[in-house]
Design a protein around this motif. Structure first.
Motif, PDB file in Angstrom:
ATOM      1  N   MET A   7       0.798  -1.201   0.000  1.00  0.00           N
ATOM      2  CA  MET A   7       0.000   0.000   0.000  1.00  0.00           C
ATOM      3  C   MET A   7       0.843   1.268   0.000  1.00  0.00           C
ATOM      4  O   MET A   7       0.337   2.348   0.211  1.00  0.00           O
ATOM      5  N   THR A   8       2.142   1.161  -0.184  1.00  0.00           N
ATOM      6  CA  THR A   8       2.996   2.340  -0.192  1.00  0.00           C
ATOM      7  C   THR A   8       2.837   3.103  -1.496  1.00  0.00           C
ATOM      8  O   THR A   8       2.829   2.521  -2.567  1.00  0.00           O
ATOM      9  N   LEU A   9       2.701   4.421  -1.401  1.00  0.00           N
ATOM     10  CA  LEU A   9       2.553   5.254  -2.581  1.00  0.00           C
ATOM     11  C   LEU A   9       3.065   6.645  -2.261  1.00  0.00           C
ATOM     12  O   LEU A   9       2.838   7.146  -1.163  1.00  0.00           O
TER      13      LEU A   9
ATOM     14  N   PRO B  61     -11.633  -9.123   2.085  1.00  0.00           N
ATOM     15  CA  PRO B  61     -11.979  -7.758   1.660  1.00  0.00           C
ATOM     16  C   PRO B  61     -12.287  -6.907   2.886  1.00  0.00           C
ATOM     17  O   PRO B  61     -13.040  -7.331   3.772  1.00  0.00           O
ATOM     18  N   VAL B  62     -11.700  -5.725   2.941  1.00  0.00           N
ATOM     19  CA  VAL B  62     -11.868  -4.828   4.081  1.00  0.00           C
ATOM     20  C   VAL B  62     -12.715  -3.625   3.723  1.00  0.00           C
ATOM     21  O   VAL B  62     -13.596  -3.204   4.483  1.00  0.00           O
ATOM     22  N   GLU B  63     -12.467  -3.079   2.538  1.00  0.00           N
ATOM     23  CA  GLU B  63     -13.027  -1.767   2.195  1.00  0.00           C
ATOM     24  C   GLU B  63     -13.314  -1.702   0.705  1.00  0.00           C
ATOM     25  O   GLU B  63     -12.510  -2.140  -0.116  1.00  0.00           O
ATOM     26  N   TYR B  64     -14.472  -1.167   0.380  1.00  0.00           N
ATOM     27  CA  TYR B  64     -14.795  -0.828  -1.008  1.00  0.00           C
ATOM     28  C   TYR B  64     -15.042   0.679  -1.049  1.00  0.00           C
ATOM     29  O   TYR B  64     -15.805   1.222  -0.249  1.00  0.00           O
ATOM     30  N   VAL B  65     -14.369   1.341  -1.966  1.00  0.00           N
ATOM     31  CA  VAL B  65     -14.466   2.801  -2.075  1.00  0.00           C
ATOM     32  C   VAL B  65     -14.739   3.189  -3.518  1.00  0.00           C
ATOM     33  O   VAL B  65     -14.144   2.626  -4.439  1.00  0.00           O
TER      34      VAL B  65
ATOM     35  N   THR C  60     -10.037  -3.127  -1.254  1.00  0.00           N
ATOM     36  CA  THR C  60      -8.833  -3.332  -0.454  1.00  0.00           C
ATOM     37  C   THR C  60      -8.965  -4.594   0.388  1.00  0.00           C
ATOM     38  O   THR C  60     -10.012  -4.832   1.000  1.00  0.00           O
ATOM     39  N   ASN C  61      -7.900  -5.389   0.425  1.00  0.00           N
ATOM     40  CA  ASN C  61      -7.870  -6.628   1.200  1.00  0.00           C
ATOM     41  C   ASN C  61      -6.851  -6.538   2.333  1.00  0.00           C
ATOM     42  O   ASN C  61      -5.874  -5.772   2.254  1.00  0.00           O
TER      43      ASN C  61
ATOM     44  N   SER D   4      -3.241  -5.021   2.886  1.00  0.00           N
ATOM     45  CA  SER D   4      -2.122  -5.628   2.178  1.00  0.00           C
ATOM     46  C   SER D   4      -2.091  -5.272   0.701  1.00  0.00           C
ATOM     47  O   SER D   4      -1.036  -4.961   0.158  1.00  0.00           O
ATOM     48  N   ASP D   5      -3.221  -5.364   0.026  1.00  0.00           N
ATOM     49  CA  ASP D   5      -3.233  -5.099  -1.406  1.00  0.00           C
ATOM     50  C   ASP D   5      -4.601  -4.569  -1.805  1.00  0.00           C
ATOM     51  O   ASP D   5      -5.568  -4.637  -1.039  1.00  0.00           O
ATOM     52  N   ALA D   6      -4.662  -4.032  -3.003  1.00  0.00           N
ATOM     53  CA  ALA D   6      -5.914  -3.469  -3.502  1.00  0.00           C
ATOM     54  C   ALA D   6      -5.940  -3.550  -5.019  1.00  0.00           C
ATOM     55  O   ALA D   6      -4.892  -3.571  -5.669  1.00  0.00           O
TER      56      ALA D   6
END
Length: 273
Positions: free
Chosen positions: A88-90, A218-222, A211-212, A177-179
């Motif tokens: 998730m680093t950006l 799955p944690v979040e849907y945006v 996002t997982n 972790s990833d998206a």
């Protein structure tokens, strides 16, 4: 295309190039010459000039202010996309980002969001809508759908200040972790236009992200609407040396590319938090 139409297009392009050169010599907020002065300098009609200016206003390079004239628009916020092995680093987009919460509630997931989050339609999710600002100016509207069972103590303060993913990790022990994220062009509705302070049907970017966590849940849907006149995406592409071609496996290929055409593929997750 008729000869007359072709000539009009060339004139408009010449006007556009001239104004772009002016913009490069000025700073955001500086005025450009009046329509009358530009028409005289370039020997073009008012409709030709306005057509070129309209294009630059729509592109977010100029701002019209009724009764005052035309001004160089504020600089666009540029989000860089780079390959990174740290999930998730950006790189942080420039400017001071803040959030204003528009809505915060617990609701049933429903069929569509439930499918995305692998939940029953009746399962609880936290829904939040927030206006994202950069240096105090509206930049985006975000609609967040987060599994309530993972963050039962999520607060409004966490959605308005700081990095949401840091809050999830440090306060709720949810390690994202990833998206997977998609970006496509759209236009703003009347309600979105009011919040973003842009005209109705202005161009915008639609982001959708799932996002997982590190367990694969799955944690979040945006889904988010970003101003097309103030926000842009820049990608850095690294081309592998010719000696390494064909070394990659055929898994994870980009649609449309033949096996072996991609030596490395790393997902990026573009969205300032």
């Amino acid at each position: 295309m008729k000869a007359g139409e072709s000539g009009a297009v060339l004139k408009r392009e010449r006007v556009r190039d001239h104004i772009l050169q002016l913009i490069e010599t000025l700073r955001p907020g500086d005025a450009i010459p009046s329509e009358r002065a530009l028409c005289a300098d370039l020997d073009v009609s008012r409709p030709t000039l306005r057509a070129a200016v309209d294009e630059l206003v729509a592109a977010g390079l100029l701002v019209r202010e009724h009764g005052r004239g035309m001004f160089v628009a504020p600089e666009k916020i540029t989000q860089e996309l780079v390959s990174d092995t740290h999930g998730m680093t950006l790189p942080q987009a420039p400017g001071t980002w803040s959030s204003r919460l528009l809505e915060f509630t617990t609701i049933a997931a429903g069929a569509r969001v439930g499918r995305k989050l692998s939940l029953s339609p009746a399962a609880d999710i936290i829904y939040a809508a927030r206006l994202r600002l950069v240096d105090g100016s509206p930049m985006a509207i975000e609609h967040l759908h987060i599994r309530a069972d993972l963050v039962p103590a999520l607060t409004t303060q966490e959605l308005e200040a700081g990095d949401l993913y840091e809050h999830l990790r440090e306060r709720h022990r949810v390690q994202v972790s990833d998206a997977v994220q998609t970006i496509e062009p759209t236009v703003v509705s009347q309600a979105e236009a009011r919040l973003l302070q842009v005209p109705h049907l202005s161009p915008a970017l639609l982001f959708e992200r799932l996002t997982n966590d590190d367990a694969g849940r799955p944690v979040e849907y945006v889904h988010s609407i970003y101003r097309g006149d103030r926000y842009r995406i820049v990608s850095h592409l690294t081309l592998a040396a010719s000696s390494t071609r064909g070394a990659a496996s055929t898994t994870g290929l980009v649609p449309g590319m033949e096996p072996g055409a991609v030596t490395q593929w790393e997902a990026t997750t573009p969205a300032p938090r």
